[in-house]
Design a protein around this motif. Structure first.
Motif, PDB file in Angstrom:
ATOM      1  N   GLU A  70       0.811  -1.226   0.000  1.00 55.00           N
ATOM      2  CA  GLU A  70       0.000   0.000   0.000  1.00 55.00           C
ATOM      3  C   GLU A  70       0.844   1.277   0.000  1.00 55.00           C
ATOM      4  OE1 GLU A  70      -2.769  -0.182   3.210  1.00 55.00           O
ATOM      5  OE2 GLU A  70      -3.952  -1.800   2.300  1.00 55.00           O
ATOM      6  N   ARG A  71       2.116   1.161   0.319  1.00 52.59           N
ATOM      7  CA  ARG A  71       2.985   2.347   0.306  1.00 52.59           C
ATOM      8  C   ARG A  71       3.378   2.744  -1.118  1.00 52.59           C
ATOM      9  NH1 ARG A  71       7.948   0.339   3.629  1.00 52.59           N
ATOM     10  NH2 ARG A  71       7.528  -1.411   2.224  1.00 52.59           N
ATOM     11  N   ILE A  72       3.243   1.820  -2.051  1.00 50.25           N
ATOM     12  CA  ILE A  72       3.675   2.067  -3.428  1.00 50.25           C
ATOM     13  C   ILE A  72       2.456   2.376  -4.281  1.00 50.25           C
ATOM     14  CG2 ILE A  72       4.951   1.165  -5.386  1.00 50.25           C
ATOM     15  CD1 ILE A  72       6.423  -0.688  -3.482  1.00 50.25           C
ATOM     16  N   LYS A  73       2.489   3.531  -4.953  1.00 51.47           N
ATOM     17  CA  LYS A  73       1.334   4.009  -5.713  1.00 51.47           C
ATOM     18  C   LYS A  73       1.746   4.439  -7.112  1.00 51.47           C
ATOM     19  CE  LYS A  73      -0.369   5.857  -1.298  1.00 51.47           C
ATOM     20  NZ  LYS A  73      -1.323   4.803  -1.004  1.00 51.47           N
ATOM     21  N   VAL A  74       0.762   4.675  -7.955  1.00 55.13           N
ATOM     22  CA  VAL A  74       0.987   5.186  -9.305  1.00 55.13           C
ATOM     23  C   VAL A  74       0.249   6.505  -9.432  1.00 55.13           C
ATOM     24  CG1 VAL A  74       0.665   4.746 -11.778  1.00 55.13           C
ATOM     25  CG2 VAL A  74       1.209   2.851 -10.226  1.00 55.13           C
ATOM     26  N   SER A  75       0.903   7.490 -10.008  1.00 52.08           N
ATOM     27  CA  SER A  75       0.316   8.831 -10.132  1.00 52.08           C
ATOM     28  C   SER A  75       0.262   9.272 -11.592  1.00 52.08           C
ATOM     29  CB  SER A  75       1.138   9.839  -9.325  1.00 52.08           C
ATOM     30  OG  SER A  75       0.705  11.164  -9.585  1.00 52.08           O
ATOM     31  N   ASP A  76      -0.853   9.915 -11.937  1.00 54.15           N
ATOM     32  CA  ASP A  76      -0.995  10.526 -13.272  1.00 54.15           C
ATOM     33  C   ASP A  76      -0.977  12.049 -13.162  1.00 54.15           C
ATOM     34  OD1 ASP A  76      -3.438  11.063 -12.125  1.00 54.15           O
ATOM     35  OD2 ASP A  76      -4.638  10.223 -13.764  1.00 54.15           O
ATOM     36  N   VAL A  77      -0.321  12.566 -12.117  1.00 55.92           N
ATOM     37  CA  VAL A  77      -0.318  14.013 -11.875  1.00 55.92           C
ATOM     38  C   VAL A  77       0.162  14.793 -13.096  1.00 55.92           C
ATOM     39  CG1 VAL A  77       1.978  13.929 -10.780  1.00 55.92           C
ATOM     40  CG2 VAL A  77       0.458  15.850 -10.327  1.00 55.92           C
ATOM     41  N   GLU A  78       1.134  14.252 -13.824  1.00 48.21           N
ATOM     42  CA  GLU A  78       1.672  14.991 -14.975  1.00 48.21           C
ATOM     43  C   GLU A  78       0.712  15.010 -16.160  1.00 48.21           C
ATOM     44  OE1 GLU A  78       5.648  13.750 -15.928  1.00 48.21           O
ATOM     45  OE2 GLU A  78       6.475  14.778 -14.178  1.00 48.21           O
TER      46      GLU A  78
END
Length: 196
Positions: A70-78
Motif C-alpha cells: 500500500e505504500r507504493i502508488k501510481v500517479s498521473d499528476v503529470e
C-alpha cells in the motif's frame, strides 16, 4: 512530515528493473510512500515514440497492484499539467496538494548528467532531496563524496534491462516475461502492443 518518493518516467513499458529500484528507493530514502509518476512527455526526449498515455498508465498500475504494498502508488499528476511536463512543476504541484508531505526525487545517472539542462534545476537542488541511481558499467562511477548537499546514491543491483530492449523483443514477438511483471507481459501480448 511524510516523505513521498517521486520516481518519474515514461514507463514504456514498466519492467522488473523499475520495480526493484523503486523498492530500494523506498527503503533507503526512508519513504512513507513511493509514487511511480507516469510522464506523458519528457522535454529532453521529444522525438521518442511513446505508447498511448493511458496504456502506459494501465500497465504501470497493474504492475504495482500486483506488488500488494500500500505504500507504493501510481500517479498521473503529470497528465493534468501543461506539456511538456517539467519535474520542477511536478514536485511543486505535489507539494502544494499535500502540504503535510515533502517530495523526494529519484533519477538515474543519465538524467543526473543532464541535470543542468533541466528546467529550474537549481530550484530543485535547493528545495528537494535527490537520490541518484548509478548506471551499470559506468566509465566514471558516481561517488557520494562527489555529490552536492541533499543528494544521495541509491545502492541497488544494477539491472541490464531497458524498455527499449523490451519494445524490440515485443515487436518481434519474442518472450519478455522474464523482463517485466507477468501481468504486463500478458497485457502487451493480448493487445499486440509495440508490434510494427
Amino acid at each position: 512530515m511524510r516523505r513521498i518518493g517521486v520516481f518519474g518516467g515514461s514507463f514504456n513499458p514498466i519492467h522488473n528493473g523499475h520495480i526493484a529500484l523503486g523498492k530500494a528507493f523506498l527503503e533507503q530514502a526512508k519513504l512513507d510512500e513511493l509514487w511511480y509518476v507516469v510522464s506523458p512527455q519528457n522535454p529532453l526526449k521529444r522525438n521518442m515514440t511513446l505508447l498511448d498515455d493511458d496504456l502506459r498508465l494501465a500497465m504501470t498500475r497493474m504492475a504495482i497492484e500486483e506488488l500488494g504494498d500500500e505504500r507504493i502508488k501510481v500517479s498521473d499528476v503529470e497528465f493534468h499539467l501543461p506539456k511538456p511536463s517539467y519535474m520542477a512543476t511536478t514536485l511543486s504541484t505535489i507539494r502544494n496538494a499535500h502540504p503535510d508531505a515533502m517530495p523526494v526525487l529519484l533519477i538515474g545517472e543519465d538524467n543526473w548528467e543532464r541535470f543542468p539542462q533541466w528546467y529550474k534545476h537549481d530550484e530543485i537542488l535547493e528545495q528537494y532531496h535527490i537520490y541518484i541511481y548509478p548506471r551499470a558499467n559506468s566509465e566514471n562511477p558516481l561517488r557520494q563524496c562527489d555529490l552536492p548537499p541533499h543528494c544521495s546514491l541509491v545502492e541497488a543491483p544494477l539491472f541490464d534491462v531497458s524498455s527499449t530492449e523490451i519494445r524490440m523483443l515485443a515487436a518481434e514477438g519474442r518472450p519478455i516475461s522474464h523482463l517485466v511483471p507477468e501481468c504486463v507481459a500478458d497485457f502487451i501480448a493480448r493487445h499486440s502492443l509495440y508490434r510494427c
